[in-house]
Design a protein around this motif. Sequence first.
Motif, short mmCIF file in Angstrom:
data_model
loop_
_atom_site.label_atom_id
_atom_site.label_comp_id
_atom_site.label_asym_id
_atom_site.label_seq_id
_atom_site.Cartn_x
_atom_site.Cartn_y
_atom_site.Cartn_z
N LEU A 191 0.83 -1.20 0.00
CA LEU A 191 0.00 0.00 0.00
C LEU A 191 0.87 1.26 0.00
N ASP A 192 1.97 1.23 0.76
CA ASP A 192 2.87 2.38 0.77
C ASP A 192 3.42 2.64 -0.63
N ALA A 193 3.81 1.54 -1.29
CA ALA A 193 4.34 1.69 -2.65
C ALA A 193 3.25 2.20 -3.60
N ALA A 194 2.02 1.77 -3.35
CA ALA A 194 0.91 2.23 -4.18
C ALA A 194 0.68 3.73 -4.01
N LEU A 238 -1.51 3.87 -11.34
CA LEU A 238 -1.32 2.65 -10.55
C LEU A 238 -1.37 1.42 -11.44
N SER A 239 -0.30 0.63 -11.39
CA SER A 239 -0.23 -0.59 -12.20
C SER A 239 0.35 -1.71 -11.34
N LEU A 240 -0.28 -2.87 -11.39
CA LEU A 240 0.19 -3.98 -10.56
C LEU A 240 1.58 -4.43 -11.00
N ARG A 241 1.85 -4.40 -12.29
CA ARG A 241 3.17 -4.76 -12.77
C ARG A 241 4.23 -3.85 -12.16
N ALA A 242 3.98 -2.54 -12.29
CA ALA A 242 4.96 -1.58 -11.80
C ALA A 242 5.09 -1.68 -10.28
N ALA A 274 4.66 -4.36 -8.43
CA ALA A 274 5.47 -5.54 -8.14
C ALA A 274 6.95 -5.27 -8.43
N HIS A 275 7.20 -4.59 -9.52
CA HIS A 275 8.58 -4.28 -9.88
C HIS A 275 9.26 -3.45 -8.78
N ASP A 276 8.53 -2.45 -8.28
CA ASP A 276 9.09 -1.59 -7.22
C ASP A 276 9.40 -2.40 -5.97
N LEU A 277 8.64 -3.45 -5.74
CA LEU A 277 8.80 -4.24 -4.52
C LEU A 277 9.64 -5.49 -4.76
N ASP A 278 10.24 -5.57 -5.96
CA ASP A 278 11.07 -6.73 -6.30
C ASP A 278 10.32 -8.04 -6.16
N MET A 279 9.12 -8.05 -6.67
CA MET A 279 8.41 -9.33 -6.74
C MET A 279 7.71 -9.46 -8.08
N GLU A 280 7.15 -10.61 -8.30
CA GLU A 280 6.41 -10.82 -9.54
C GLU A 280 4.99 -10.30 -9.36
N PRO A 281 4.42 -9.75 -10.42
CA PRO A 281 3.06 -9.19 -10.33
C PRO A 281 2.06 -10.19 -9.75
N GLN A 282 2.23 -11.44 -10.10
CA GLN A 282 1.26 -12.46 -9.66
C GLN A 282 1.24 -12.61 -8.14
N SER A 283 2.39 -12.32 -7.52
CA SER A 283 2.46 -12.51 -6.07
C SER A 283 1.57 -11.52 -5.31
#
Lengths: 210, 210
Positions: free
Chosen positions: B24-27, B39-43, B45-54
Motif C-alpha cells: 500500500l505504501d508503494a501504491a 497505478l499498475s500492478l506490474r509496476a 510488483a517491480h518496485d517491490l522486487d516481486m512478480e506481479p502475480q504474487s
Amino acid sequence: MHSAEPRRRDRRRARHEATKQEILDAAWAMVRAGGLNALSLRALAHDLDMEPQSLYTYFASKNAVYDHLFAAGNRELLDRFARLEQTDDPRQVLGEIARLFVSFATDEPARYELLFMRTVPDFEPSPGSYALAVEVFSRARSALAAVGLDDDADFDMWTALVAGLASQQLANDPDGDRYLRLIDDAVAMFADHVFGTQAAVNVNRSLIRA
Amino acid sequence: MHSAEPRRRDRRRARHEATKQEILDAAWAMVRAGGLNALSLRALAHDLDMEPQSLYTYFASKNAVYDHLFAAGNRELLDRFARLEQTDDPRQVLGEIARLFVSFATDEPARYELLFMRTVPDFEPSPGSYALAVEVFSRARSALAAVGLDDDADFDMWTALVAGLASQQLANDPDGDRYLRLIDDAVAMFADHVFGTQAAVNVNRSLIRA
DNA sequence: GTCTATATCCAGATAGAC
DNA sequence: GTCTATCTGGATATAGAC
C-alpha cells in the motif's frame, strides 16, 4: 482538361474532411457513452467499419483526436458566449455566465472534463487549440470586467464557485438539477459580496435621503 | 508444543499485514508520482522486487488496492476532523472545515481525486469503505449543523464552494496557493449570505439601541 | 507465500502491398 | 486511401510446481 484537375482535388479534399468529421462524430459518441478515457482507436475504427490503422490517414495520433475535440468544445463555448443576452445588470450577467458554464458541463460531461479538468494522461492541446481556450478565458474575463468586476481575486472566487457547482452537479447528481438550481442563490451570494448587499444599498439610500 | 502454534500463526499474520502495508505504501508513492490512474500492478510488483502475480496473495484485484487506499483516505479525513479546534463561532468552524478539505486536497491530489472525483473507471468502494465515506459526510454535516447551518441547499452550496476552491487549486495552481488564500474571503462571503452580513447585524444593533 | 508459465485481452503505432 | 501484417508494449488474472 487542365481545368478538371483542381475540381477533382477539391472533391477529394471534401471527401477527406467529411470522413474526418464522421470519425470525430463517432469519437464524441464514444466519450459521451463511456467517459473521456473510453476513447479507443480500435473501437472507433470498429464503429466506422474500418481497420484501426486507417484512422492514421486522418489523425496522426490518438491525442490528435482529443485535440480536435478540445478545439471543438472551445468553439462551442465561444458560440454560446456570442449568443448571450446583452445587459448592463451585473447580477444578470453573472447568472447568464454561470448558467452557460454549468449547462455546458451537464450537456456533455466528457467535453467539460476534457476542457477543464486534467483527466487525460499525456494530452496537451496544440497551440492552435490552446489559443481557443485562452480566448474563452479572456471572453469570460472581459464580460465580468464590463460590469465592474475586474479584481483578480474576485474573478478566481467566481470561477471556483461556478466550477464547484458544475463539478458537484456532475459528481453527485449527474441526471438531476440539485446544484443547477443553486445558481441564482450563488449569484446573489457572490454579487452581495463583491458589490455590497442589496440591504446595504438600501441603507446607503436611507443615509443619502437623510 | 501446542501453545507455540498460535504464536507462529500470529507471527505469520503479522508478516502478512506488514507486506500488505508495504504494498500500500508503494501504491501511494506511485499515485503520488504519476496520478491516480498510473497505478499498475506490474509496476507495483517491480518496485517491490516481486512478480506481479504474487500481489494476488494480498489483494484480490487492482480495485481491491484502490479500495484500501480509499478507506485509508477517509480514515485520515476522520482523524483530521477529530483534531479540529472546538469552537462555537460559525465563521471559525466554516474556516476550519474549508482549510481541512482544501489542504487535504493539496497535500495529496491523487487521494482527493480518489475520494471525491469519479476518475477511476469501474472502481466502486466496498460497503465497508463506503461506510467510512458516509461517516465523513455526516461528520461534516453535523459540524455545520452544530453552528446553526442545517439547511440542505445551504450545505450543498457550501460543499460546492469548497470543492470548487479545491479543484481549481489542483487544476490551475497545483504548487501555489492562489485559491487557498481565498478561503477566508469565501468563508466571509458564505457566512454573510446565510447568517446575514456583519453590516446587517450592525444595523440591527442600531435599531435595537434606538 | 512465491515462483514460472500461461491465458487472454487490450492498447497505439508503423511498413509496405495494392 | 485502405488494407494485411506486424511491432512493441501494456494490462489483469489463473494454474500449478516448489
